[in-house]
Scaffold this motif. Structure first.
Motif, PDB file in Angstrom:
ATOM      1  N   LEU A   8       0.817  -1.216   0.000  1.00 55.38           N
ATOM      2  CA  LEU A   8       0.000   0.000   0.000  1.00 55.38           C
ATOM      3  C   LEU A   8       0.848   1.262   0.000  1.00 55.38           C
ATOM      4  CD1 LEU A   8      -2.649  -1.116   2.666  1.00 55.38           C
ATOM      5  CD2 LEU A   8      -2.920  -1.150   0.181  1.00 55.38           C
ATOM      6  N   LEU A  15      -1.202  -2.066  -5.848  1.00 59.18           N
ATOM      7  CA  LEU A  15      -2.621  -2.355  -5.693  1.00 59.18           C
ATOM      8  C   LEU A  15      -2.836  -3.829  -5.383  1.00 59.18           C
ATOM      9  CD1 LEU A  15      -4.015  -0.257  -8.686  1.00 59.18           C
ATOM     10  CD2 LEU A  15      -3.971   0.374  -6.263  1.00 59.18           C
ATOM     11  N   VAL A  39     -10.253   1.107  -4.741  1.00 56.43           N
ATOM     12  CA  VAL A  39      -8.894   0.898  -4.215  1.00 56.43           C
ATOM     13  C   VAL A  39      -8.236  -0.374  -4.739  1.00 56.43           C
ATOM     14  CG1 VAL A  39      -9.374   2.186  -2.097  1.00 56.43           C
ATOM     15  CG2 VAL A  39      -9.718  -0.292  -2.132  1.00 56.43           C
ATOM     16  N   GLY A  40      -8.949  -1.218  -5.465  1.00 60.69           N
ATOM     17  CA  GLY A  40      -8.360  -2.455  -5.956  1.00 60.69           C
ATOM     18  C   GLY A  40      -9.414  -3.348  -6.557  1.00 60.69           C
ATOM     19  N   SER A  73      -6.041   4.053  -2.857  1.00 57.60           N
ATOM     20  CA  SER A  73      -5.524   2.949  -2.049  1.00 57.60           C
ATOM     21  C   SER A  73      -4.540   3.469  -1.004  1.00 57.60           C
ATOM     22  CB  SER A  73      -4.839   1.926  -2.958  1.00 57.60           C
ATOM     23  OG  SER A  73      -4.159   0.952  -2.196  1.00 57.60           O
TER      24      SER A  73
END
Length: 846
Positions: free
Chosen positions: A611, A616, A633-634, A688
């Motif tokens: 992170l 990711l 975020v992913g 993220s």
């Protein structure tokens, strides 16, 4: 007894040389493993040795004396060393978060017991995730000023090192951990004698040696059995981490738990809190109680009632079979005399502490059961794992509702400064300030969002290129050591491409982690790797336990796929997954892949490490990712449910994995603006980093442990321990009363009247000789979807004249639900006692 650490100047060092003590002081503090300010010192002393070992203490002993003398005579070099020592001293003395947030706390120290600690590659006494958590939490505690003391074992060989042979199979080797080359110092008495002490094992006592590791402002104490006075078999007890058979494992856990607490006593350290990092250390529960017995002349039952209030048990296991279990005969042989002569309890009582059914003589002794029965609080290591753990421990709490099984959770985090790259550190410092990890998470999230697209993409490109260079070098070295041909070694220096989307998979190779999910369709994977315009590349690492043949077979599948196809230019398996390799991988990969079978990943900290570096995650909705994931975020695999019984689920998820890569991930990475920046990818990176990095840091984890557990546990322990355990004595008497009379508690008539929007209950209960204040009567309704059960206390309004044990209890509850949803129940009650953790009795109205 006066105890001190031995002089850090090893016999091989030129002690007469002015300034050598300063270098030794720096080298023996593993703070340098995350505060890299001292790296230049070791590089200047011996760049080749530093590059190979990353061990300051090893560098200092191997470099020529002339080189040391010449550098110490350089005012610039000496000034740098002096400045580092000053910085170290100031960091150790400055008040941290704990001193500010809990200035009036009764907590003076926490003893943190763990079988392994991952602090540095130079101290290889770790295997994987459990040690990672222990090491990162110890570092974070030091950063925050939380007064933690580490307790562990010093292994002569540690965990095995991995070699991949010419056939692509894993081979295990066990190099010797020479204590003289490790950043450890012996503990010595005031007269210079090495602090050693005896423990009784069947047939012969065993001598334990003691060591100290400096971890910034904190100390880790280690024990080992490799003493010349011991029988050869005893000397080997601390030989291998998780090595040997059940008897060796039991011996190791006796040394850790009983020996570890005994060492604290010898050092006159009296921590209020004992944190058991997994059940391996559960014997500390017994020894802590024994020491309280010795100090106060109280019984074992009273002493356990007192000391368990200060014990915290963290479980990392997601399946019941994962706990250490020992044959009852083996436990009796090693602990039978200890139980009777030291604890004053029978072997049956001892074994009952580790069993579900205390009367089942065939049931194995479960270390997790002992840890739970000896602790005042229990937690899993993610929100989902807390739920899984409640299922695992449900047999210990028969008739209790699932949501009341006393296992909470504190989600793991990683020590961010240990895992960020120099480039990432520079970016965070520029955007968020040098002390950003000491700031509130909201500030960090806000500030990192100010980083521009070009800054973030530059970080990714630099980090990926660095990883590619390291992978080439490491693979060439790996091939050279296995006797590969020179053309193969030369080819290794040209694998991978610093501009290609780079995926990382690195973890223990076990079947439940499904490391072969990407290999379900080799031809499809090969097309992705070799796509002419939008290729991907894979960097894989991981060990399988030497006894796990299925896990080793999965390694062989990967190595043969890579060697036997054109994938060799786009995929690599790097041997001997260790802390140094982990650092490079988490710093350089664009996408971290994690594919466990839900819900067997308790937490999974490897994905947290990427992170801070802008990497990711593509992961199964398990462990930490089940609570961290959002679409911005992913990426996620799975539907958030368990499919262990579905034979086709692995194939279905493999197809979903390929589709995610083909349709979403790869296009997003290669879709560039006019400045060659993948804008959507960078936006996902930014979110993220902003949302997840502060939340999944070990700083947040340690603050939660401190706020939710350490401070309150210390207070409860001190309250129970006061006046030689007076409160503990009353608790033990209450528990004895419950044992004698609980079987006679009976419900009588229950009357229900619904008036003015309320159900009014009157419940007749015969307490069978118990006093009304020793129990709690409640009206209970099961949880509605996604909620917790309703609990309404009923109070005693009268008792029958002909029986002091017969009471009428009354309660009123809102009539939002039918009266038939509610049931009366009787629970044990003692102010300050955790029910059902400390007393699991319950009686329901039938």
């Amino acid at each position: 007894m006066s105890i001190r650490a031995a002089s850090p100047l090893h016999a091989l060092l030129p002690t007469e040389m002015e300034g050598i003590g300063s270098l030794a002081e720096l080298a023996l503090d593993v703070r340098w493993s995350w505060n890299r300010a001292a790296d230049q010192v070791w590089k200047q002393l011996d760049p080749d040795s530093w590059e190979l070992t990353h061990s300051p203490w090893g560098v200092l002993q191997s470099v020529s004396r002339e080189r040391i003398e010449r550098l110490l005579a350089d005012p610039t070099f000496r000034g740098h060393v002096d400045a580092l020592l000053k910085q170290r001293s100031e960091a150790a003395q400055s008040p941290g978060w704990f001193q500010q947030a809990h200035a009036k706390s009764a907590l003076s120290s926490v003893a943190y017991f763990s079988m392994e600690f991952m602090l540095s590659e130079a101290l290889p006494i770790y295997s994987g995730g459990l040690g990672n958590v222990a090491g990162d939490q110890l570092k974070a505690a030091g950063d925050l000023g939380v007064p933690v003391i580490g307790v562990g074992l010093l292994y002569a060989q540690g965990y095995f090192r991995q070699v991949i042979d010419p056939d692509g199979a894993q081979q295990a080797v066990f190099p010797y951990n020479d204590p003289g080359q490790l950043p450890v110092t012996p503990l010595r008495r005031a007269n210079g004698e090495w602090l050693r002490f005896k423990m009784d094992l069947p047939g012969h006592p065993i001598w334990l040696r003691t060591w100290k590791v400096q971890v910034g402002r904190l100390t880790l104490y280690l024990l080992d059995s490799n003493d010349a006075a011991n029988y050869p078999t005893y000397r080997g007890i601390t030989g291998e981490l998780y090595g040997g058979g059940p008897e060796t494992r039991l011996q190791q856990e006796l040394l850790l738990g009983i020996g570890g607490w005994r060492l604290l006593e010898l050092l006159k350290l009296r921590p209020e809190v004992c944190h058991l990092n997994e059940g391996h250390a559960a014997f500390a529960v017994l020894e802590r109680a024994r020491c309280f017995m010795q100090h106060t002349a109280q019984s074992f039952d009273v002493s356990l009632a007192v000391t368990r209030a200060g014990n915290l048990f963290t479980t990392h296991t997601a399946v019941a079979a994962g706990f250490d279990r020992f044959d009852p005969g083996l436990v009796s042989r090693y602990l039978g005399d200890y139980a009777q002569s030291k604890l004053g309890i029978s072997q049956h009582q001892l074994l009952a502490l580790g069993r579900v059914d205390p009367d089942d003589s065939t049931e194995a002794f479960n270390m997790a059961n002992l840890a739970l029965r000896g602790s005042g609080a229990v937690n899993g290591v993610s929100r989902l794992h807390g739920q899984v753990s409640r299922r695992i421990f449900a047999p210990l709490f028969p008739r209790w509702p699932f949501d009341e099984i006393p296992v909470g959770h504190v989600t793991n985090g990683v020590h961010v400064p240990s895992w960020n790259s120099a480039a990432a550190d520079a970016l965070w410092t520029e955007t968020c300030g040098r002390e950003c990890w000491s700031h509130p998470p909201d500030n960090v999230s806000r500030d990192i969002r100010g980083a521009g697209d070009a800054q973030l993409w530059r970080l990714r490109n630099q980090s990926r290129a660095s990883l590619v260079g390291y992978s080439r070098q490491r693979l060439a070295q790996q091939l050279r050591s296995s006797g590969a041909a020179s053309d193969a070694i030369d080819a290794a220096r040209h694998i991978l491409d610093p501009k290609v989307l780079t995926l990382g998979f690195a973890r223990r190779f076990a079947t439940y982690k499904r490391p072969n999910l990407l290999l379900q369709d080799p031809a499809r994977l090969l097309r992705l790797l070799l796509h002419p315009e939008r290729p991907i590349q894979l960097i894989i690492a991981g060990k399988a336990h030497p006894a796990d043949h299925a896990g080793q077979a999965l390694i062989a599948l990967w190595t043969r796929f890579i060697r036997g196809t054109a994938a060799r230019q786009r995929a690599v398996f790097l041997a001997d997954y260790d802390m140094l390799l982990t650092e490079h991988m988490v710093q350089g990969v664009d996408l971290w892949i994690n594919t466990p079978q839900r819900p067997w990943e308790a937490s999974g900290t490897s994905g947290m490490k990427v992170l801070v570096n802008g990497g990711l995650n593509l992961s199964e909705l398990d462990g930490w990712w089940a609570e961290a994931y959002s679409g911005e975020v992913g990426w996620a695999l799975g539907d958030g449910r368990e499919h262990a019984e579905d034979p086709g689920w692995d194939a279905a998820e493999a197809q979903a994995l390929y589709s995610l890569l083909e349709q979403e991930i790869i296009p997003e990475f290669y879709s560039r603006d006019r400045n060659d920046v993948p804008v959507a990818w960078v936006a996902r990176m930014r979110e993220s980093m902003a949302q997840l990095t502060p939340q999944y840091s070990s700083g947040r984890t340690v603050r939660e442990y401190t706020d939710q557990h350490y401070v309150t546990a210390a207070q409860r322990y001190l309250e129970r321990a006061a006046e030689h355990g007076a409160v503990g004595k009353r608790i033990a008497a209450w528990q004895l009363d419950l044992e004698r009379h609980w079987g006679s508690v009976r419900f009588g008539a229950v009357k229900i009247e619904t008036v003015a929007g309320q159900h009014r209950f009157e419940i007749s209960v015969n307490l069978g000789g118990l006093a009304a204040e020793q129990v709690r009567v409640e009206i209970y309704a099961e949880a509605s979807a996604g909620g917790v059960g309703e609990r309404h206390r009923a109070v005693s309004v009268r008792h029958f004249a002909d029986s002091v044990s017969s009471h009428v209890f009354s309660a009123a509850v809102p009539a939002a639900r039918p009266a038939t949803d509610y049931t009366a129940r009787v629970l044990p009650f003692f102010d300050g006692v955790s029910v059902p953790l400390e007393c699991n009795r319950i009686l329901w109205q039938r």
